[in-house]
Design a protein around this motif. Structure first.
Motif, PDB file in Angstrom:
ATOM      1  N   ARG A  64       0.834  -1.215   0.000  1.00  0.00           N
ATOM      2  CA  ARG A  64       0.000   0.000   0.000  1.00  0.00           C
ATOM      3  C   ARG A  64       0.860   1.252   0.000  1.00  0.00           C
ATOM      4  O   ARG A  64       0.498   2.260  -0.602  1.00  0.00           O
ATOM      5  CB  ARG A  64      -0.913   0.008   1.228  1.00  0.00           C
ATOM      6  N   LEU A  65       2.005   1.178   0.678  1.00  0.00           N
ATOM      7  CA  LEU A  65       2.909   2.330   0.696  1.00  0.00           C
ATOM      8  C   LEU A  65       3.452   2.590  -0.701  1.00  0.00           C
ATOM      9  O   LEU A  65       3.529   3.729  -1.159  1.00  0.00           O
ATOM     10  CB  LEU A  65       4.045   2.075   1.692  1.00  0.00           C
ATOM     11  N   ALA A  66       3.817   1.495  -1.400  1.00  0.00           N
ATOM     12  CA  ALA A  66       4.315   1.654  -2.777  1.00  0.00           C
ATOM     13  C   ALA A  66       3.241   2.284  -3.658  1.00  0.00           C
ATOM     14  O   ALA A  66       3.531   3.176  -4.462  1.00  0.00           O
ATOM     15  CB  ALA A  66       4.750   0.297  -3.333  1.00  0.00           C
ATOM     16  N   ASP A  67       1.994   1.836  -3.475  1.00  0.00           N
ATOM     17  CA  ASP A  67       0.875   2.413  -4.243  1.00  0.00           C
ATOM     18  C   ASP A  67       0.703   3.892  -3.917  1.00  0.00           C
ATOM     19  O   ASP A  67       0.500   4.714  -4.817  1.00  0.00           O
ATOM     20  CB  ASP A  67      -0.445   1.679  -3.926  1.00  0.00           C
ATOM     21  N   ALA A  68       0.786   4.221  -2.625  1.00  0.00           N
ATOM     22  CA  ALA A  68       0.594   5.618  -2.203  1.00  0.00           C
ATOM     23  C   ALA A  68       1.726   6.495  -2.734  1.00  0.00           C
ATOM     24  O   ALA A  68       1.503   7.651  -3.120  1.00  0.00           O
ATOM     25  CB  ALA A  68       0.517   5.714  -0.683  1.00  0.00           C
ATOM     26  N   GLU A  69       2.959   5.934  -2.770  1.00  0.00           N
ATOM     27  CA  GLU A  69       4.095   6.697  -3.307  1.00  0.00           C
ATOM     28  C   GLU A  69       3.906   6.964  -4.796  1.00  0.00           C
ATOM     29  O   GLU A  69       4.177   8.052  -5.291  1.00  0.00           O
ATOM     30  CB  GLU A  69       5.406   5.934  -3.066  1.00  0.00           C
TER      31      GLU A  69
END
Ligand SMILES: [Zn+2]
Length: 236
Positions: A135-140
């Motif tokens: 999810r962090l990769a998606d948010a980045e």
């Protein structure tokens, strides 16, 4: 009032800019900026959720190491008890050693079930961390896209930009048109508004069919007036 249709567009821009300028004083936030703010907040929330997930994994790993260290201590105590039992002959000593062996084995069993539970938990926590990292990769990625869209978007005009543009339009239009615009603007604070085919952009009233037909049917270089608020209408 008559005005060349291309100049009508300029006059409408003047009126729209002036209304914006005087109503807010400050430029409204662009959709790109709004999107970037949203993406920035979402990224910050996801960073903190990922840190929390990482901390939970780290804590559980330390807990497992602690349990394993205790396990090693108990196993060595059991081995030591057994070794002493082989040598001990005194019944009282043997009794104490057997009692200690029993207690230690029982503590070891408890510890092993605690360890099994900790392994289950760390498995779930690691899955949770994987998900948080994804999810962090998606948010980045969403943040980068929003930043790029914001960078590519035209800059929102500042108050000074708007003043400059209004002065420019005033100079390029005939003086009598500007005078008529200002006079109407003094009356209803709008002056000139867009007509979308049904309603006036000054008072937002949907006009009766007869008025609509008359406005639509007016010559292209004519600026009909809204029968409700009096604004000069530019057909868009
Ligand atoms: Zn109107």
């Amino acid at each position: 009032m008559k005005l060349d249709p291309q100049q009508q567009v300029l006059l409408l821009e003047l009126a729209t800019t002036q209304r914006l300028h005087e109503s807010s004083g400050k430029a409204p936030e662009s959709p790109e900026q709004a999107e970037l703010t949203k993406a920035t907040n979402a990224l910050a929330r996801q960073r903190s959720a990922t840190h929390a997930a990482q901390r939970a994994v780290d804590d559980m790993e330390r807990e497992i190491l602690r349990i394993q260290a205790d396990e090693a201590r108990l196993r060595s105590r059991i081995a030591d008890n057994k070794k002493q039992l082989m040598a001990a002959t005194d019944p009282s000593t043997r009794k104490d050693l057997n009692k200690d062996l029993y207690t230690t084995k029982s503590r070891l069993n408890d510890l092993l079930s605690e360890l099994a539970e900790a392994h289950n938990e760390i498995h779930a926590l690691r899955n949770n961390l994987d998900l948080a990292n994804q999810r962090l990769a998606d948010a980045e990625q969403a943040f980068d896209a929003a930043q790029a869209a914001k960078d590519a978007a035209p800059a929102v005009p500042t108050a000074a930009d708007r003043e400059h543009r209004m002065a420019e339009i005033r100079q390029s239009l005939p003086a009598d048109i500007i005078a008529a615009y200002d006079a109407q603007r003094n009356e209803n604070s709008v002056g000139v508004a867009a007509f979308n085919g049904r309603s006036c952009g000054g008072c937002f009233i949907i006009l009766p069919a007869g008025d609509i037909a008359a406005i639509r049917g007016a010559a292209a270089d004519e600026l009909p007036q809204c029968p409700d608020c009096g604004s000069y209408l530019v057909r868009t």
